[in-house]
Design a protein around this motif. Structure first.
Motif, PDB file in Angstrom:
ATOM      1  N   ILE A 173     -22.148  30.690  21.485  1.00 57.43           N
ATOM      2  CA  ILE A 173     -22.170  31.679  20.403  1.00 57.43           C
ATOM      3  C   ILE A 173     -23.600  31.990  19.998  1.00 57.43           C
ATOM      4  O   ILE A 173     -23.979  33.153  19.803  1.00 57.43           O
ATOM      5  CB  ILE A 173     -21.353  31.175  19.200  1.00 57.43           C
ATOM      6  CG1 ILE A 173     -19.872  31.013  19.594  1.00 57.43           C
ATOM      7  CG2 ILE A 173     -21.482  32.124  18.012  1.00 57.43           C
ATOM      8  CD1 ILE A 173     -18.996  30.405  18.505  1.00 57.43           C
ATOM      9  N   PHE A 174     -24.433  30.956  19.883  1.00 56.57           N
ATOM     10  CA  PHE A 174     -25.821  31.181  19.476  1.00 56.57           C
ATOM     11  C   PHE A 174     -26.589  31.991  20.526  1.00 56.57           C
ATOM     12  O   PHE A 174     -27.388  32.861  20.191  1.00 56.57           O
ATOM     13  CB  PHE A 174     -26.517  29.845  19.220  1.00 56.57           C
ATOM     14  CG  PHE A 174     -25.907  29.045  18.109  1.00 56.57           C
ATOM     15  CD1 PHE A 174     -25.565  29.651  16.908  1.00 56.57           C
ATOM     16  CD2 PHE A 174     -25.651  27.689  18.252  1.00 56.57           C
ATOM     17  CE1 PHE A 174     -24.988  28.934  15.877  1.00 56.57           C
ATOM     18  CE2 PHE A 174     -25.089  26.957  17.238  1.00 56.57           C
ATOM     19  CZ  PHE A 174     -24.760  27.571  16.043  1.00 56.57           C
ATOM     20  N   VAL A 175     -26.339  31.690  21.803  1.00 54.82           N
ATOM     21  CA  VAL A 175     -27.038  32.411  22.872  1.00 54.82           C
ATOM     22  C   VAL A 175     -26.631  33.885  22.886  1.00 54.82           C
ATOM     23  O   VAL A 175     -27.438  34.758  23.237  1.00 54.82           O
ATOM     24  CB  VAL A 175     -26.754  31.734  24.233  1.00 54.82           C
ATOM     25  CG1 VAL A 175     -27.252  32.592  25.382  1.00 54.82           C
ATOM     26  CG2 VAL A 175     -27.428  30.362  24.283  1.00 54.82           C
ATOM     27  N   ASP A 176     -25.395  34.173  22.488  1.00 52.21           N
ATOM     28  CA  ASP A 176     -24.917  35.558  22.439  1.00 52.21           C
ATOM     29  C   ASP A 176     -25.222  36.246  21.109  1.00 52.21           C
ATOM     30  O   ASP A 176     -24.758  37.365  20.862  1.00 52.21           O
ATOM     31  CB  ASP A 176     -23.400  35.604  22.676  1.00 52.21           C
ATOM     32  CG  ASP A 176     -23.035  35.476  24.142  1.00 52.21           C
ATOM     33  OD1 ASP A 176     -23.938  35.554  24.993  1.00 52.21           O
ATOM     34  OD2 ASP A 176     -21.841  35.276  24.440  1.00 52.21           O
ATOM     35  N   PHE A 177     -25.991  35.600  20.247  1.00 51.31           N
ATOM     36  CA  PHE A 177     -26.141  36.106  18.877  1.00 51.31           C
ATOM     37  C   PHE A 177     -26.714  37.517  18.825  1.00 51.31           C
ATOM     38  O   PHE A 177     -26.288  38.330  17.995  1.00 51.31           O
ATOM     39  CB  PHE A 177     -27.010  35.165  18.038  1.00 51.31           C
ATOM     40  CG  PHE A 177     -27.168  35.630  16.616  1.00 51.31           C
ATOM     41  CD1 PHE A 177     -26.124  35.517  15.723  1.00 51.31           C
ATOM     42  CD2 PHE A 177     -28.338  36.237  16.186  1.00 51.31           C
ATOM     43  CE1 PHE A 177     -26.244  35.960  14.411  1.00 51.31           C
ATOM     44  CE2 PHE A 177     -28.476  36.683  14.887  1.00 51.31           C
ATOM     45  CZ  PHE A 177     -27.424  36.551  13.995  1.00 51.31           C
ATOM     46  N   GLN A 178     -27.676  37.833  19.692  1.00 49.26           N
ATOM     47  CA  GLN A 178     -28.255  39.189  19.654  1.00 49.26           C
ATOM     48  C   GLN A 178     -27.181  40.256  19.823  1.00 49.26           C
ATOM     49  O   GLN A 178     -27.160  41.262  19.123  1.00 49.26           O
ATOM     50  CB  GLN A 178     -29.313  39.332  20.743  1.00 49.26           C
ATOM     51  CG  GLN A 178     -30.689  38.823  20.363  1.00 49.26           C
ATOM     52  CD  GLN A 178     -31.725  39.307  21.350  1.00 49.26           C
ATOM     53  OE1 GLN A 178     -31.495  39.344  22.554  1.00 49.26           O
ATOM     54  NE2 GLN A 178     -32.871  39.703  20.845  1.00 49.26           N
ATOM     55  N   TYR A 183     -22.863  43.960  17.404  1.00 47.83           N
ATOM     56  CA  TYR A 183     -21.429  44.229  17.285  1.00 47.83           C
ATOM     57  C   TYR A 183     -21.034  44.352  15.812  1.00 47.83           C
ATOM     58  O   TYR A 183     -20.229  45.210  15.431  1.00 47.83           O
ATOM     59  CB  TYR A 183     -20.640  43.107  17.953  1.00 47.83           C
ATOM     60  CG  TYR A 183     -19.144  43.208  17.818  1.00 47.83           C
ATOM     61  CD1 TYR A 183     -18.394  43.980  18.709  1.00 47.83           C
ATOM     62  CD2 TYR A 183     -18.468  42.551  16.795  1.00 47.83           C
ATOM     63  CE1 TYR A 183     -17.020  44.082  18.580  1.00 47.83           C
ATOM     64  CE2 TYR A 183     -17.096  42.656  16.654  1.00 47.83           C
ATOM     65  CZ  TYR A 183     -16.377  43.420  17.551  1.00 47.83           C
ATOM     66  OH  TYR A 183     -15.016  43.532  17.414  1.00 47.83           O
ATOM     67  N   TYR A 184     -21.606  43.489  14.974  1.00 52.50           N
ATOM     68  CA  TYR A 184     -21.320  43.517  13.541  1.00 52.50           C
ATOM     69  C   TYR A 184     -22.243  44.467  12.781  1.00 52.50           C
ATOM     70  O   TYR A 184     -22.300  44.433  11.550  1.00 52.50           O
ATOM     71  CB  TYR A 184     -21.444  42.105  12.954  1.00 52.50           C
ATOM     72  CG  TYR A 184     -20.231  41.238  13.216  1.00 52.50           C
ATOM     73  CD1 TYR A 184     -19.102  41.348  12.415  1.00 52.50           C
ATOM     74  CD2 TYR A 184     -20.219  40.316  14.250  1.00 52.50           C
ATOM     75  CE1 TYR A 184     -17.986  40.554  12.641  1.00 52.50           C
ATOM     76  CE2 TYR A 184     -19.112  39.512  14.485  1.00 52.50           C
ATOM     77  CZ  TYR A 184     -18.005  39.633  13.680  1.00 52.50           C
ATOM     78  OH  TYR A 184     -16.896  38.848  13.908  1.00 52.50           O
ATOM     79  N   ARG A 185     -22.980  45.313  13.537  1.00 52.17           N
ATOM     80  CA  ARG A 185     -23.896  46.306  12.961  1.00 52.17           C
ATOM     81  C   ARG A 185     -24.926  45.672  12.032  1.00 52.17           C
ATOM     82  O   ARG A 185     -25.334  46.259  11.027  1.00 52.17           O
ATOM     83  CB  ARG A 185     -23.108  47.396  12.224  1.00 52.17           C
ATOM     84  CG  ARG A 185     -22.224  48.230  13.146  1.00 52.17           C
ATOM     85  CD  ARG A 185     -21.602  49.407  12.400  1.00 52.17           C
ATOM     86  NE  ARG A 185     -20.848  50.262  13.295  1.00 52.17           N
ATOM     87  CZ  ARG A 185     -19.553  50.096  13.584  1.00 52.17           C
ATOM     88  NH1 ARG A 185     -18.888  49.101  13.025  1.00 52.17           N
ATOM     89  NH2 ARG A 185     -18.936  50.919  14.403  1.00 52.17           N
ATOM     90  N   GLY A 186     -25.321  44.448  12.383  1.00 48.25           N
ATOM     91  CA  GLY A 186     -26.388  43.787  11.642  1.00 48.25           C
ATOM     92  C   GLY A 186     -26.060  43.463  10.204  1.00 48.25           C
ATOM     93  O   GLY A 186     -26.966  43.312   9.382  1.00 48.25           O
ATOM     94  N   GLY A 349     -33.393  37.198  14.201  1.00 49.18           N
ATOM     95  CA  GLY A 349     -33.142  37.537  12.809  1.00 49.18           C
ATOM     96  C   GLY A 349     -32.274  38.786  12.681  1.00 49.18           C
ATOM     97  O   GLY A 349     -31.985  39.488  13.659  1.00 49.18           O
ATOM     98  N   VAL A 350     -31.857  39.046  11.464  1.00 45.91           N
ATOM     99  CA  VAL A 350     -31.056  40.225  11.133  1.00 45.91           C
ATOM    100  C   VAL A 350     -31.811  41.026  10.085  1.00 45.91           C
ATOM    101  O   VAL A 350     -32.255  40.475   9.072  1.00 45.91           O
ATOM    102  CB  VAL A 350     -29.670  39.824  10.594  1.00 45.91           C
ATOM    103  CG1 VAL A 350     -28.916  41.057  10.100  1.00 45.91           C
ATOM    104  CG2 VAL A 350     -28.861  39.105  11.660  1.00 45.91           C
TER     105      VAL A 350
END
Length: 574
Positions: A173-178, A183-186, A349-350
């Motif tokens: 999950i962390f590796v796919d975070f970007q 997907y969640y529009r930041g 970051g977001v």
């Protein structure tokens, strides 16, 4: 609190009735590996579906599925490559391997040896004269060393690219975070779940079914702003049994029952978000058959906390193996995202927009190198850097015609005009935020075993002792069993029609015509089937069947056309 069963009886029932099988049994088996039989697979699937209902359906958190093999750099970043280890002790006489902390705890008065340095564990083995459990020789010269618990492999031919079987599902999950933040529009907060296999090459697995080398996890990674917390109102009245650090460290300390709301108000659980997930976990455990009297949440002691966790509360169930950890709710802070950002060079970051733009004054220097270069030669670039720093930290120094800076201990005077000093307004619409992570993680295999053991019981029915699994109808492998009174006179055909009608209604049904009615009832009581439907001669006359309740053994007549609705109401708890 329900009765404490005999462990061997529970395990034998699980094997005999198709819940759990020892892996590779025809070849002598291998410790740390178990298979799920037909009923165990069904029970586990129902438990997983119930977990998804809680987090994916009711909370709206999304689910992903990542690979079970990870490249070495993933686990170098996460810290597993260097720090995911137990201390191994090997007997120099017979060569048998053991976990050093288990030897110390089992054969000395030392407690909580897990986490002790290998050197200290070796000293205790020698000082206490601990004997090898296999050959009986003393372990005063045992080899004591760290053993990485990850299964290592190679990706592709040869050994050019090392990899590992994942020791937890979280890193995917962390590796796919970007990708996930896009997907969640930041927009924070958001949750990502994953259910899947993980692997740990345990040195010497103990505790049978509850200590596995291959196991299933269900994890939620909840990403939030640093100061945001979940509203605990939906769970504030949920009663939980807590065992915080101060009670564990007190000689007379004991777990105590409180509500989630009081736990936060009294400062027992500092984070409302952690408290929220503890409350949700309590509700879920009770719904799937965990005895609340045999459930507690124990706070990690400071010296047992994972390297990434600032706080963690373990859900623990009391079984015949003692208190076993079945889940943890951990505050991972920004450790994982920060480490993956450092190792990959990618931004984790977001960007969070402000409700209103912020306008502030900024002072900057943009030195004119066409002036500084000829004047100061090789020192020009360092003087320029000093001017930029001074403009940021001491803007008042630029109030005259000249400004003084010091570089490598030598002072320089620069015309303010050449320094390019200016004041300007900057409009900020947001800031880059590194999300904090709260992780509720669940060990599904231990949970399934706990459900079986907590549901196991015996009683007397018609002067005969019976064994019964009082599984909640919502997770039992079958919703109902259908029996013909006898397999003749067309009763078997009528029973199959009832079975088919129930299956067409989406219910899980077992048809059983083997043995006497009493034997069939006992068999399905032991399996945990909540209802039995018996087709008899009256069915042919008036279209009714007998519906028998597993727990009470009470029976009542029901129109066969209404059986599906009756069964569904029991399964769904309506």
């Amino acid at each position: 609190m329900s009765e404490t069963p005999d462990r061997q009886e529970v395990v034998e029932l699980a094997k005999r009735r198709g819940y759990l099988y020892p892996s590779f049994e025809i070849y002598g088996g291998a410790s740390g590996f178990w298979d799920y039989g037909p009923l165990g697979t069904s029970l586990k699937n129902e438990v997983v579906d119930s977990w998804r209902e809680m987090y994916v359906v009711r909370h709206g958190y999304e689910e992903i599925e990542t690979t079970t093999v990870g490249t070495e750099d993933v686990y170098e970043a996460s810290g597993h490559a260097d720090g995911f280890a137990d201390v191994l002790a090997s007997c120099t006489d017979c060569g048998t391997f053991f976990r050093a902390d288990h030897l110390v705890e089992d054969h000395t008065e030392v407690e909580n040896a897990d986490g002790m340095p290998k050197e200290r564990l070796g000293e205790i083995l020698a000082e206490e004269g601990v004997a090898c459990p296999s050959c009986g020789e003393t372990l005063d010269d045992a080899r004591v060393e760290e053993f990485n618990l990850m299964f290592e492999t190679n990706i592709g031919p040869g050994s050019a690219r090392p990899g590992y079987l994942r020791p937890e599902t979280a890193q995917g999950i962390f590796v796919d975070f970007q990708r996930l933040k896009r997907y969640y529009r930041g927009s924070l907060p958001f949750g990502v779940t994953q259910v899947g296999r993980a692997y740990r090459n345990e040195i010497n697995p103990r505790q049978g079914i509850v200590r596995l080398r291959e196991f299933s996890q269900a994890e939620l990674e909840y990403f939030k702003k640093p100061d945001d917390e979940i509203d605990i109102a939906p769970v504030e009245d949920v009663e939980v049994r807590l065992y915080p650090v101060d009670e564990q460290e007190d000689e007379d300390g004991e777990p105590f029952v409180t509500t989630v709301g009081d736990a936060v108000e009294d400062g027992v659980i500092d984070s409302p978000t952690i408290a929220y997930f503890v409350g949700r976990s309590q509700e879920w455990y009770e719904s799937i058959g965990i005895d609340p009297a045999k459930l507690r949440f124990r706070q990690h002691l400071p010296d047992e906390r994972a390297h990434y966790a600032s706080d963690c509360w373990d859900g623990e169930t009391l079984t015949t193996y003692g208190w076993i950890e079945v889940n943890g709710v951990a505050d991972r802070a920004d450790y994982d995202l920060r480490k993956h950002a450092e190792h990959s060079g990618e931004e984790m970051g977001v960007f969070e927009e402000y409700d209103e733009a912020v306008v502030r004054e900024e002072t900057v220097a943009d030195p004119d190198m066409s002036v500084l270069g000829p004047e100061y030669g090789g020192a020009a670039s360092r003087i320029a850097d000093a001017l930029r720093e001074k403009a940021r930290d001491e803007p008042g120094a630029f109030g005259g015609d000249e400004v003084n800076v010091t570089v490598d201990g030598e002072g320089y005077t620069v015309p303010v005009e050449a320094a390019g000093f200016e004041r300007r307004e900057v409009r900020e619409t947001g800031e880059n935020v590194m999300p904090q992570v709260i992780e509720p993680s669940y060990g599904l295999d231990r949970i399934v075993y706990s459900v079986i053991e907590h549901s196991y019981g015996t009683d007397t029915v018609e002067d005969e002792e019976r064994t019964v699994l009082r599984l909640p109808p919502g997770v039992a492998p079958f919703d109902a069993a259908v029996f013909p009174l006898v397999s003749k006179d067309g009763l078997d055909e009528h029973a199959r029609e009832v079975r088919d009608a129930l299956r067409d209604a989406g219910l899980r049904v077992k048809y059983d015509d083997s043995g006497s009615m009493g034997r069939r009832y006992r068999r399905h009581d032991e399996i945990g089937t909540p209802l039995a439907v018996t087709v008899d001669y009256d069915t042919k006359e008036d279209g009714t069947v007998t519906l028998r309740d597993r727990d009470t053994t009470e029976q009542r007549r029901v129109d066969k056309n209404e059986v599906a609705e009756e069964v569904r109401s029991v399964v769904e708890g309506v």
